[in-house]
Design a protein around this motif. Structure first.
Motif, PDB file in Angstrom:
ATOM      1  N   PHE A 135       0.816  -1.224   0.000  1.00 59.52           N
ATOM      2  CA  PHE A 135       0.000   0.000   0.000  1.00 59.52           C
ATOM      3  C   PHE A 135       0.846   1.270   0.000  1.00 59.52           C
ATOM      4  O   PHE A 135       0.337   2.354   0.295  1.00 59.52           O
ATOM      5  N   GLN A 136       2.130   1.141  -0.315  1.00 62.80           N
ATOM      6  CA  GLN A 136       3.036   2.295  -0.428  1.00 62.80           C
ATOM      7  C   GLN A 136       3.084   3.119   0.860  1.00 62.80           C
ATOM      8  O   GLN A 136       3.088   4.336   0.837  1.00 62.80           O
ATOM      9  N   GLN A 137       3.113   2.434   2.017  1.00 60.58           N
ATOM     10  CA  GLN A 137       3.115   3.116   3.303  1.00 60.58           C
ATOM     11  C   GLN A 137       4.486   3.082   3.981  1.00 60.58           C
ATOM     12  O   GLN A 137       4.626   3.543   5.106  1.00 60.58           O
ATOM     13  N   CYS A 138       5.483   2.524   3.339  1.00 61.18           N
ATOM     14  CA  CYS A 138       6.833   2.480   3.916  1.00 61.18           C
ATOM     15  C   CYS A 138       7.495   3.848   3.732  1.00 61.18           C
ATOM     16  O   CYS A 138       7.086   4.657   2.906  1.00 61.18           O
ATOM     17  N   SER A 139       8.529   4.075   4.500  1.00 61.51           N
ATOM     18  CA  SER A 139       9.266   5.330   4.341  1.00 61.51           C
ATOM     19  C   SER A 139       9.996   5.319   3.005  1.00 61.51           C
ATOM     20  O   SER A 139      10.251   4.270   2.413  1.00 61.51           O
ATOM     21  N   ASN A 140      10.341   6.502   2.534  1.00 62.94           N
ATOM     22  CA  ASN A 140      10.931   6.625   1.197  1.00 62.94           C
ATOM     23  C   ASN A 140      12.257   5.889   1.071  1.00 62.94           C
ATOM     24  O   ASN A 140      12.587   5.374   0.011  1.00 62.94           O
ATOM     25  N   ASN A 141      13.029   5.847   2.160  1.00 63.20           N
ATOM     26  CA  ASN A 141      14.331   5.191   2.048  1.00 63.20           C
ATOM     27  C   ASN A 141      14.194   3.685   1.811  1.00 63.20           C
ATOM     28  O   ASN A 141      15.099   3.054   1.284  1.00 63.20           O
ATOM     29  N   VAL A 142      13.053   3.103   2.168  1.00 65.89           N
ATOM     30  CA  VAL A 142      12.838   1.680   1.919  1.00 65.89           C
ATOM     31  C   VAL A 142      12.854   1.415   0.420  1.00 65.89           C
ATOM     32  O   VAL A 142      13.501   0.477  -0.062  1.00 65.89           O
ATOM     33  N   TYR A 143      12.176   2.253  -0.338  1.00 63.09           N
ATOM     34  CA  TYR A 143      12.088   2.041  -1.775  1.00 63.09           C
ATOM     35  C   TYR A 143      13.431   2.306  -2.459  1.00 63.09           C
ATOM     36  O   TYR A 143      13.792   1.595  -3.400  1.00 63.09           O
ATOM     37  N   THR A 144      14.152   3.294  -1.986  1.00 62.62           N
ATOM     38  CA  THR A 144      15.474   3.539  -2.573  1.00 62.62           C
ATOM     39  C   THR A 144      16.423   2.390  -2.252  1.00 62.62           C
ATOM     40  O   THR A 144      17.203   1.965  -3.103  1.00 62.62           O
ATOM     41  N   GLN A 145      16.352   1.875  -1.012  1.00 64.53           N
ATOM     42  CA  GLN A 145      17.203   0.747  -0.648  1.00 64.53           C
ATOM     43  C   GLN A 145      16.812  -0.507  -1.439  1.00 64.53           C
ATOM     44  O   GLN A 145      17.680  -1.265  -1.864  1.00 64.53           O
ATOM     45  N   MET A 146      15.522  -0.713  -1.635  1.00 61.56           N
ATOM     46  CA  MET A 146      15.079  -1.884  -2.388  1.00 61.56           C
ATOM     47  C   MET A 146      15.493  -1.813  -3.848  1.00 61.56           C
ATOM     48  O   MET A 146      15.760  -2.838  -4.473  1.00 61.56           O
ATOM     49  N   SER A 147      15.548  -0.609  -4.397  1.00 59.23           N
ATOM     50  CA  SER A 147      15.972  -0.489  -5.790  1.00 59.23           C
ATOM     51  C   SER A 147      17.433  -0.877  -5.946  1.00 59.23           C
ATOM     52  O   SER A 147      17.849  -1.354  -6.997  1.00 59.23           O
ATOM     53  N   LYS A 148      18.214  -0.695  -4.884  1.00 65.25           N
ATOM     54  CA  LYS A 148      19.626  -1.110  -4.923  1.00 65.25           C
ATOM     55  C   LYS A 148      19.741  -2.621  -4.759  1.00 65.25           C
ATOM     56  O   LYS A 148      20.411  -3.285  -5.538  1.00 65.25           O
ATOM     57  N   SER A 149      19.089  -3.158  -3.721  1.00 68.59           N
ATOM     58  CA  SER A 149      19.121  -4.603  -3.485  1.00 68.59           C
ATOM     59  C   SER A 149      18.047  -4.957  -2.475  1.00 68.59           C
ATOM     60  O   SER A 149      17.780  -4.201  -1.542  1.00 68.59           O
ATOM     61  N   LEU A 150      17.467  -6.137  -2.653  1.00 66.05           N
ATOM     62  CA  LEU A 150      16.460  -6.607  -1.705  1.00 66.05           C
ATOM     63  C   LEU A 150      17.075  -6.969  -0.353  1.00 66.05           C
ATOM     64  O   LEU A 150      16.374  -7.057   0.646  1.00 66.05           O
ATOM     65  N   LEU A 151      18.377  -7.167  -0.346  1.00 69.19           N
ATOM     66  CA  LEU A 151      19.039  -7.539   0.900  1.00 69.19           C
ATOM     67  C   LEU A 151      19.162  -6.361   1.865  1.00 69.19           C
ATOM     68  O   LEU A 151      19.437  -6.554   3.043  1.00 69.19           O
TER      69      LEU A 151
END
Length: 155
Positions: free
Chosen positions: A109-125
Motif C-alpha cells: 500500500f506504499q506506506q513504507c518510508s521513502n528510504n525503503v524504496y530507494t534501498q530496495m531499488s539497490k538490493s532486496l538484501l
C-alpha cells in the motif's frame, strides 16, 4: 372432359413439382456442403488460435520462471557467501547502522518510508520485510469492504 382437365393439370404441374423439388434438393446439398466447409475452416482456425495463445502464455510463464529461478539462485549465492564471511569472522558489524524495516502490507500500500524504496531499488538484501499477523476484525473494514464481504457471503 374431366379426364382431359385432370391429365392437363397433372402433365403441367408434375414436371414443375419435380423441377422445384430437384432444385430444392440441389440447393440443400450445396448449402450443407458450404456449411460443413465453413465449420471445418472455423474449427481449424479456432484450434490454431488457441494453440498460439497457449504457446504464448506457456512461453511467457517459462521466461518468468527462469527469471525468478535465476534471481533466487543469485540471492542464494549471495546469502551463502555472506554466511561464509560471517562464519570466518570477516564481517564487521556497524553499530551505528539503521535497519530498514517494512511489512509486506505497508509495502503493497506504499506506506513504507521513502528510504525503503530507494534501498530496495539497490538490493532486496538492504530491506527487512516481514509479514504482519493480526486478528481479522470486521468492524475495522471500510463500509465498501464490509458490503463486499456480505455480498460474497450471501452469494
Amino acid at each position: 372432359m374431366k379426364f382431359l382437365i385432370i391429365w392437363l393439370v397433372i402433365s403441367v404441374c408434375l414436371p414443375i413439382i419435380i423441377g422445384v423439388s430437384l432444385v430444392l434438393v440441389i440447393f440443400y446439398q450445396n448449402l450443407m456442403d458450404a456449411l460443413n466447409s465453413w465449420e471445418r475452416g472455423s474449427s481449424t482456425w479456432i484450434n490454431q488460435t488457441q494453440k498460439q495463445i497457449l504457446y504464448n502464455s506457456l512461453l511467457s510463464q517459462q521466461m518468468m520462471y527462469e527469471h525468478s529461478l535465476n534471481e533466487m539462485q543469485i540471492h542464494l549465492i549471495l546469502m551463502n557467501k555472506l554466511v561464509d564471511k560471517y562464519n570466518n569472522k570477516q564481517i564487521k558489524v556497524n553499530q551505528k547502522s539503521q535497519f530498514t524495516v517494512c511489512s509486506y502490507r505497508q509495502l503493497i500500500f506504499q506506506q513504507c518510508s521513502n528510504n525503503v524504496y530507494t534501498q530496495m531499488s539497490k538490493s532486496l538484501l538492504y530491506v527487512d520485510l516481514y509479514f504482519v499477523r493480526s486478528v481479522f476484525k470486521f468492524n475495522l473494514l471500510t463500509p465498501e469492504q464490509q458490503e463486499f464481504i456480505l455480498m460474497v457471503q450471501n452469494i
